[in-house]
Write an enzyme that holds these catalytic residues in place. Structure first.
Site, mmCIF file in Angstrom:
data_model
loop_
_atom_site.group_PDB
_atom_site.id
_atom_site.type_symbol
_atom_site.label_atom_id
_atom_site.label_comp_id
_atom_site.label_asym_id
_atom_site.label_seq_id
_atom_site.Cartn_x
_atom_site.Cartn_y
_atom_site.Cartn_z
ATOM 1 N N GLY A 46 -60.482 23.633 8.670
ATOM 2 C CA GLY A 46 -60.359 22.365 8.528
ATOM 3 C C GLY A 46 -60.082 21.628 9.921
ATOM 4 O O GLY A 46 -59.419 20.517 10.015
ATOM 5 N N PHE A 48 -58.537 23.162 12.446
ATOM 6 C CA PHE A 48 -57.365 23.476 12.950
ATOM 7 C C PHE A 48 -57.640 24.876 13.514
ATOM 8 O O PHE A 48 -56.866 25.472 14.395
ATOM 9 C CB PHE A 48 -56.229 23.615 12.095
ATOM 10 C CG PHE A 48 -54.888 23.708 12.873
ATOM 11 C CD1 PHE A 48 -54.064 22.809 13.165
ATOM 12 C CD2 PHE A 48 -54.086 24.814 12.712
ATOM 13 C CE1 PHE A 48 -52.879 22.635 13.620
ATOM 14 C CE2 PHE A 48 -52.859 25.024 13.392
ATOM 15 C CZ PHE A 48 -52.291 23.996 13.921
ATOM 16 N N GLY A 49 -58.764 25.368 13.264
ATOM 17 C CA GLY A 49 -59.290 26.727 13.771
ATOM 18 C C GLY A 49 -60.122 27.276 12.751
ATOM 19 O O GLY A 49 -60.311 26.614 11.663
ATOM 20 N N LYS A 67 -60.352 35.479 15.223
ATOM 21 C CA LYS A 67 -59.616 34.092 14.569
ATOM 22 C C LYS A 67 -59.190 33.419 15.617
ATOM 23 O O LYS A 67 -58.491 33.640 16.648
ATOM 24 C CB LYS A 67 -58.264 34.890 13.815
ATOM 25 C CG LYS A 67 -58.538 35.511 12.254
ATOM 26 C CD LYS A 67 -57.421 35.697 11.515
ATOM 27 C CE LYS A 67 -57.866 36.568 10.514
ATOM 28 N NZ LYS A 67 -56.620 36.655 9.476
ATOM 29 N N ASP A 165 -49.362 33.982 1.804
ATOM 30 C CA ASP A 165 -50.693 33.544 1.279
ATOM 31 C C ASP A 165 -51.435 34.711 0.376
ATOM 32 O O ASP A 165 -52.691 35.005 0.693
ATOM 33 C CB ASP A 165 -51.568 32.980 2.001
ATOM 34 C CG ASP A 165 -52.570 32.073 1.812
ATOM 35 O OD1 ASP A 165 -52.579 31.665 0.395
ATOM 36 O OD2 ASP A 165 -53.577 31.795 2.495
#
Length: 671
Positions: A46, A48-49, A67, A165
């Site tokens: 979104g 942010f990366g 990443k 996560d």
């Protein structure tokens, strides 16, 4: 193609010749850090990366994962702090990469005010993709999953790292050995929380994240264990925990058993109380929850078979090594004996089913990779392929949420159709070739104008994903099959729903119209095939015989026979007059995802009337003589599953789509 590294870019793919992004005018980087060629976006955070697939030119273009972390902070001090945290976390990831089931960290660096991690690429499918493909998780499989993952959690928790996560998307089944790999430890997640605590940033995924992590931003080893329990629930029931969280809050964990189908409770040792284990994993009270991975393993392993124990011993042993365990013989004499027994068992179970006599070769098939045609352009798995009625165009639907139209003769992409919000599972041309229908995970059916690429309309009504679409031979009716257990018939010209066909008690995965358009065949995860009267919507009859879920059906060109492919690795041919299973085609060593007959006129010239093509998770496309039951030829893929096959109207081309490099292969049949 070149990929733009601006995390806010809406269309990052660019031709190789571009120097600046055609979408956002950002200068394009040919080689990141002079070494990594970024190919495409894998996932988006979104703005942010992003996470990218890349090639390491210093290692013969070996694939890797890049990443990107783009901290949205004000002032040099905040940015400096973010860089420091990033480097600390990267060093931690480097240590974690010593475990054989965690991707190895290859590099970390700062470039152009962005922070980058480069990690090992894991070839395989994540567990959500497995679930979407029809893999059934019963209690035995859940226990195996826990025994494979818990030693990884033990390893990271002992090193002071909380994943935060855990969910099916972040667990990949490695194709080379079937082991589970835990991914996405993500410095970006931890840095996001650290840098943005003032705006209440939380880490994790709704439904999988425990209360203490979601509300207070605090995470402990037991927090990961809750997420693991929620993951097991999702796999057992096919219900996303986020759905229940929205409806009932965290109270859903107190009644999770009511959502489990009794069919998933077969064959578990009476000494293993999996319900108790999952209850203790899913409790909202952190003090009552398991506090360590060891506690869970202790409740599972005493009653497990030697094969399951071996899995755990090897995984646990890896945690004590400073490098990856390459040789399981070093674990000890006891494990050696277990390993020998397990190898014998696995070998005996993995042998292909007995085939018919040696394949005949009456035709020439171009299946050499250098001679066969490869279409590249999708950014993810290709789930469906379909030829236009004139055979000049091929349509493909993909997990990358796009449909591509290809010129079959030139092998060039004509255009890309965008509009679906999630994975596209099925595409089909209308008989006049002017319209394309598509469906997928977003529950929507879309009709497209082939000549302009514009969306004509969207059909809505199904309550779950669309597994298959099919036009009637006259082009007036569209049939759609859904994971909501129903089939719907639509008026193509008006978009109105004609009727809903209900009768299957599980997801309907495949449909096919008879050549005269009067009958519709459907296959379901309930292991049954049904025939329907299109005019009345009444069920005509049911065929039973497959031992596992049905994934594909197709009528023969003369309409007298129906072919069905199943997770049980077989293809069955059914006589529609006598209602008998004529013959069973055996030869695939994994589930059969797709079948397609060669056209009648073409088959009579090239092979014979009744030749069949099939695609399987065993990485092959096979050509069959359905009159004799003999396998004519096998088309071997280098890697990946085959999800879809299609035959051209003249019967001279076979197309397949799947998970191997996101490509489409076309083989040429000739006299």
């Amino acid at each position: 193609m070149r990929c733009c590294l601006n995390p806010d870019c809406l269309s990052p793919q660019n031709p190789d010749s571009n120097k600046v992004c055609q979408s956002c005018n950002t200068p394009l980087i040919e080689l990141l850090r002079g070494r990594y060629r970024v190919i495409k976006v894998i996932s988006d955070e979104g703005g942010f990366g992003r996470t990218y697939l890349a090639e390491d030119v210093d290692k013969l273009n070996e694939w890797c994962v890049v990443k990107q972390f783009a901290p949205k902070v004000q002032g040099t001090a905040a940015l400096k702090k973010a860089v420091e945290l990033f480097k600390e976390e990267a060093k931690q990831l480097q240590k974690l990469g010593e475990h054989p089931q965690i991707p190895t960290l290859l590099a970390y660096f700062e470039q152009d005010n962005y922070l980058f991690l480069v990690q090992q690429y894991i070839d395989g499918q994540n567990l959500l993709q497995e679930l979407r493909r029809g893999v059934i998780y019963d209690e035995n499989k859940i226990i195996q999953l826990l025994l494979d993952l818990l030693p990884i959690l033990k390893f990271i928790h002992e090193r002071g790292v909380i994943h935060r996560d855990i969910k099916p998307q972040n667990i990949i089944r490695r194709q080379s050995d079937g082991r589970l790999v835990l991914i996405d430890f993500g410095s970006s997640k931890q840095l996001t929380a650290t840098v943005h605590t003032q705006i209440g940033t939380s880490i994790g995924s709704h439904g999988y994240t425990p209360m203490e992590q979601m509300q207070d931003g605090k995470a402990y080893p037991s927090s990961d264990l809750f997420s693991l329990g929620a993951t097991c629930f999702h796999l057992l029931t096919k219900i996303r925990p986020s759905q229940l969280l929205m409806q009932k809050g965290y109270s859903w964990v107190n009644s999770w058993q009511q959502y489990v189908n009794h069919n998933q409770r077969n064959g578990v040792s009476p000494n293993v109380d999996l319900d108790r284990v999952l209850n203790k994993l899913l409790t909202t009270d952190i003090k009552q929850r398991y506090q360590s991975a060891d506690e869970v393993i202790k409740d599972l392993t005493p009653q497990q078979t030697s094969a399951a124990l071996l899995h755990t011993i090897i995984s646990s042993s890896a945690t004590t090594q400073t490098a990856k365990v390459r040789n399981p013989w070093l674990i000890g004499a006891g494990v050696l004996l277990l390993l020998l027994g397990l190898i014998g068992y696995v070998y005996s179970r993995s042998q292909p089913a007995t085939r018919f006599s040696q394949p005949i070769k009456p035709i020439n098939i171009t299946d050499n990779p250098e001679q066969s045609n490869t279409l590249k352009g999708h950014a993810s798995d290709v789930n469906s392929v379909a030829f236009s009625p004139d055979g000049k165009t091929l349509a493909s639907g993909s997990d990358d949420k796009t449909i591509k139209l290809w010129n079959v003769e030139t092998k060039q992409e004509i255009r890309t159709l965008k509009g679906h919000l999630q994975w596209i599972w099925t595409v089909s041309f209308s008989p006049d070739g002017k319209t394309l229908a598509s469906g997928g995970a977003d529950r929507n059916i879309k009709l497209w104008n082939i000549s302009t690429g514009e969306e004509i309309r969207t059909l809505k009504g199904h309550k779950d994903g669309i597994a298959a679409v099919a036009f009637s031979p006259d082009g007036n009716t569209l049939a759609t099959a859904s994971l909501d257990n129903t089939i719907k018939l639509w008026n193509v010209s008006t978009g109105e729903l004609i009727r809903t066909l209900s009768g299957h008690n599980k997801a309907v995965s495949t449909i096919s119209f008879s050549p005269d358009g009067q009958t519709l065949a459907s296959g379901s995860w309930d292991n049954k095939i049904k025939l329907w009267n299109v005019a009345t919507g009444k069920e005509i009859r049911t065929f039973s015989g497959h031992t596992q879920l049905i994934l594909t059906v197709a009528f023969s060109p003369d309409g007298m026979t129906l072919a069905s492919g199943s997770k049980d690795k077989t293809i069955k041919l059914w006589n529609l007059v006598t209602r008998e299973n004529i013959i069973t085609l055996q030869g695939h060593t994994d589930k059969v995802n797709a079948v397609a007959y060669l056209p009648k006129i073409a088959a009579s010239k090239i092979l014979n009337n009744g030749s069949l093509v099939s695609g399987s998770n065993d990485n092959t496309v096979k050509l069959w003589d359905t009159k004799t039951g003999k396998e004519i030829r096998t088309f071997k893929r280098d890697s990946g599953y085959i999800y879809s096959v299609a035959t051209s109207p003249d019967g001279k081309n076979i197309a397949s789509g799947g998970s191997a490099d996101n490509i489409i292969k076309i083989w040429r049949l000739s006299d």
